[in-house]
Design an enzyme around this catalytic site. Structure first.
Site, PDB file in Angstrom:
ATOM      1  N   TYR A 145     -39.173  19.911   1.296  1.00 47.17           N
ATOM      2  CA  TYR A 145     -39.094  21.051   0.394  1.00 47.17           C
ATOM      3  C   TYR A 145     -40.268  21.966   0.670  1.00 47.17           C
ATOM      4  O   TYR A 145     -41.385  21.494   0.928  1.00 47.17           O
ATOM      5  CB  TYR A 145     -39.149  20.550  -1.060  1.00 47.17           C
ATOM      6  N   ASN A 174     -31.009  25.088 -12.957  1.00 48.09           N
ATOM      7  CA  ASN A 174     -29.589  25.396 -12.743  1.00 48.09           C
ATOM      8  C   ASN A 174     -29.090  26.622 -13.503  1.00 48.09           C
ATOM      9  O   ASN A 174     -28.586  27.569 -12.890  1.00 48.09           O
ATOM     10  CB  ASN A 174     -28.733  24.171 -13.064  1.00 48.09           C
ATOM     11  N   ASN A 186     -18.462  22.671  -9.158  1.00 45.94           N
ATOM     12  CA  ASN A 186     -18.667  21.645 -10.166  1.00 45.94           C
ATOM     13  C   ASN A 186     -20.113  21.155 -10.224  1.00 45.94           C
ATOM     14  O   ASN A 186     -20.440  20.227 -10.960  1.00 45.94           O
ATOM     15  CB  ASN A 186     -17.745  20.445  -9.912  1.00 45.94           C
ATOM     16  N   SER A 187     -20.999  21.795  -9.449  1.00 45.25           N
ATOM     17  CA  SER A 187     -22.425  21.459  -9.504  1.00 45.25           C
ATOM     18  C   SER A 187     -23.041  22.040 -10.763  1.00 45.25           C
ATOM     19  O   SER A 187     -22.399  22.785 -11.515  1.00 45.25           O
ATOM     20  CB  SER A 187     -23.135  22.025  -8.272  1.00 45.25           C
ATOM     21  N   VAL A 209     -25.414  24.358 -11.004  1.00 47.86           N
ATOM     22  CA  VAL A 209     -25.452  25.822 -10.891  1.00 47.86           C
ATOM     23  C   VAL A 209     -24.042  26.387 -11.007  1.00 47.86           C
ATOM     24  O   VAL A 209     -23.816  27.408 -11.666  1.00 47.86           O
ATOM     25  CB  VAL A 209     -26.102  26.252  -9.560  1.00 47.86           C
ATOM     26  N   ARG A 248     -14.511  20.508  -3.482  1.00 52.93           N
ATOM     27  CA  ARG A 248     -13.956  19.590  -2.496  1.00 52.93           C
ATOM     28  C   ARG A 248     -12.757  18.859  -3.094  1.00 52.93           C
ATOM     29  O   ARG A 248     -12.756  18.503  -4.282  1.00 52.93           O
ATOM     30  CB  ARG A 248     -14.998  18.559  -2.074  1.00 52.93           C
ATOM     31  N   MET A 252     -25.929  21.780   0.801  1.00 50.85           N
ATOM     32  CA  MET A 252     -25.550  20.398   0.552  1.00 50.85           C
ATOM     33  C   MET A 252     -25.018  19.699   1.798  1.00 50.85           C
ATOM     34  O   MET A 252     -25.239  18.503   1.996  1.00 50.85           O
ATOM     35  CB  MET A 252     -24.499  20.341  -0.557  1.00 50.85           C
TER      36      MET A 252
END
Length: 358
Positions: A59, A144, A170-171, A173, A193, A265
Site C-alpha cells: 500500500y 467506503n 456488491n462491494s 463502495v 460476477r 481486485m
C-alpha cells in the site's frame, strides 16, 4: 479486497503517557515488525493492534515502525478505519472536545487494532451528534461511503436522471454508490460476477436502489446495454476490478464519459480501446480517498455529516459486516480468524473488531 476494520472504543488525546484520570490504561494490540502475509507477521502484544495491504507492504501509505509499543524491536499497529471514544483530554485540547465524544480517523495509518491509543486533534474528525448512529455505522463511514460519495460528486458533473455504471457493485463502495446515487436521483447499471444465488444478489442490490443489476457476461451485450438506458449515454464508470472488466466499462461509456479507477481486485492491468479515447473522448482518472482527504478536512467533515444524516433518517442501509469481539480474555487465535478469512476468501462482508469493556 476485503478490508478489516479496527473499532476502538477508547482513546487518549495529547497526553504523552497511556494515562487517564482513572489511572494507567492497559492497552492490548496486534502489531507487526516487518511487511508480509498478515497471518505470518502479525503478533499479539499486551502493552503501552485498511486492511491487509499495509501489512503486506503493497500500500502506498506505510505505517511508521516505532519502539514506543514496548516490543523488542520496532513495530507498528495496523488498522486504518475505526470509531474511538475520548476518555481523557490534555490541558491544551480544544475545550469543545470532551470525554465521551466519538471520533473517526482523519487519515490512514492511525493503527486502530488496539484497545487504547493516544492522538492529536488533527488525527481525528469528531462525530458532532451520535444520536441514532450505531458504533459500527460510524466506524465504517470514512472509506467506503466516502469514496462512493466523492466519485459520484467530483467526476462527470452528474445530474439527476444521469446514468453511471460500476463493477464490483456488491462491494462496500458499490453498495454505497447505489444508495447515494438513488438519493441524488441518479440511475445505475451495476455489474457483478456470476455466482450461485445470483438472482438473490440481484434482488438485494435492486432493493438498495440499483436501476439495473447484471453480470459481467451480460454487460458485454452492447444492444442489451443500449436498450437498458434507452440510448441515454453513460457518463461515469467506477472501476474496482481492473482487467477485462475495466476495459468493458470503457466501452460502455458514452461521449466524453469518465472512467474512475479506485481499486484492482483482479490484480490485472487493463487497456482502454483507442476508439474510446479518440472518437468518444473518454477521460481516465484514479481516485484514492486517503490522498483526497489531505487538504480537504473541512469538506470531509461536511461529507461525514451528510452521510450520518442519511443513516440517522433510515435512508442509507448498512453494508454487510461481521463482528469479532475483543476483550481482555480474547486470544490471538480468535483475532487472527477474521484476518485469515480476509486473505483466503471474499465473503462480501466487512470485518470489524469490537472492543468490549472489561
Amino acid at each position: 479486497m476485503l478490508r478489516r476494520v479496527g473499532l476502538a472504543k477508547r482513546v487518549l488525546t495529547t497526553n504523552r503517557h497511556y494515562s487517564t484520570r482513572f489511572g494507567y490504561a492497559h492497552s492490548r494490540c496486534l502489531v507487526f515488525s516487518d511487511f508480509g502475509q498478515p497471518e505470518k507477521v502479525l503478533k499479539w502484544v499486551a502493552s503501552p493492534p485498511l486492511c491487509m495491504n499495509p501489512i503486506e507492504g503493497v500500500y502506498p501509505e506505510k505505517p511508521e515502525f516505532t519502539l514506543e509499543l514496548g516490543t523488542g524491536g520496532k513495530s507498528a499497529v495496523p488498522g486504518n478505519e475505526g470509531l474511538v471514544e475520548i476518555v481523557s483530554c490534555g490541558s491544551k485540547v480544544n475545550p469543545s472536545i470532551r470525554p465521551g465524544q466519538w471520533a473517526i480517523m482523519s487519515g490512514p495509518n492511525f493503527g486502530t487494532w488496539r484497545t487504547y491509543a493516544q492522538a492529536r486533534e488533527a488525527n481525528l474528525i469528531m462525530i458532532p451528534d451520535k444520536e441514532g448512529i450505531s458504533p459500527v455505522q460510524a466506524a465504517t463511514i470514512s472509506v467506503n461511503p466516502s469514496t462512493a460519495y466523492r466519485m459520484l460528486n467530483d467526476f462527470a458533473g452528474l445530474e439527476p436522471g444521469d446514468y453511471f455504471v460500476q463493477n464490483a457493485a456488491n462491494s462496500g463502495v458499490g453498495r454505497s454508490a447505489i444508495q447515494i446515487g438513488r438519493l441524488w436521483g441518479l440511475k445505475s447499471i451495476n455489474i457483478v460476477r456470476d455466482r450461485p444465488g445470483i438472482q438473490k444478489l440481484k434482488e438485494e442490490l435492486r432493493s438498495l436502489g440499483g436501476t439495473e443489476v447484471i453480470t459481467e457476461a451480460e454487460a458485454k451485450d452492447r444492444r442489451s446495454m443500449a436498450k437498458m438506458t434507452g440510448g441515454q449515454p453513460v457518463k461515469l464508470a467506477l472501476n474496482c476490478v481492473g482487467g477485462e472488466s475495466a476495459t468493458n466499462l470503457a466501452r460502455i461509456l458514452g461521449q466524453n464519459g469518465h472512467l474512475v479507477t479506485y481499486g484492482a481486485m483482479s490484480k490485472l492491468p487493463f487497456s482502454v480501446p483507442a476508439s474510446a479515447l479518440i472518437f468518444k473522448n473518454i477521460h481516465c482518472h484514479g481516485f484514492w480517498i486517503s490522498a483526497w482527504s489531505k487538504g480537504n478536512e473541512a469538506v470531509k467533515s461536511q461529507m461525514i455529516i451528510d452521510i450520518l444524516g442519511w443513516i440517522r433518517d433510515g435512508k442509507f442501509r448498512d453494508i454487510p459486516y461481521e463482528i469479532t469481539k475483543w476483550s481482555e480474555a480474547t486470544g490471538l487465535e480468535t483475532l487472527m480468524e477474521p484476518v485469515k478469512r480476509g486473505i483466503s476468501e471474499y465473503s462480501g462482508r466487512k470485518g470489524i473488531f469490537l472492543m468490549e469493556d472489561d
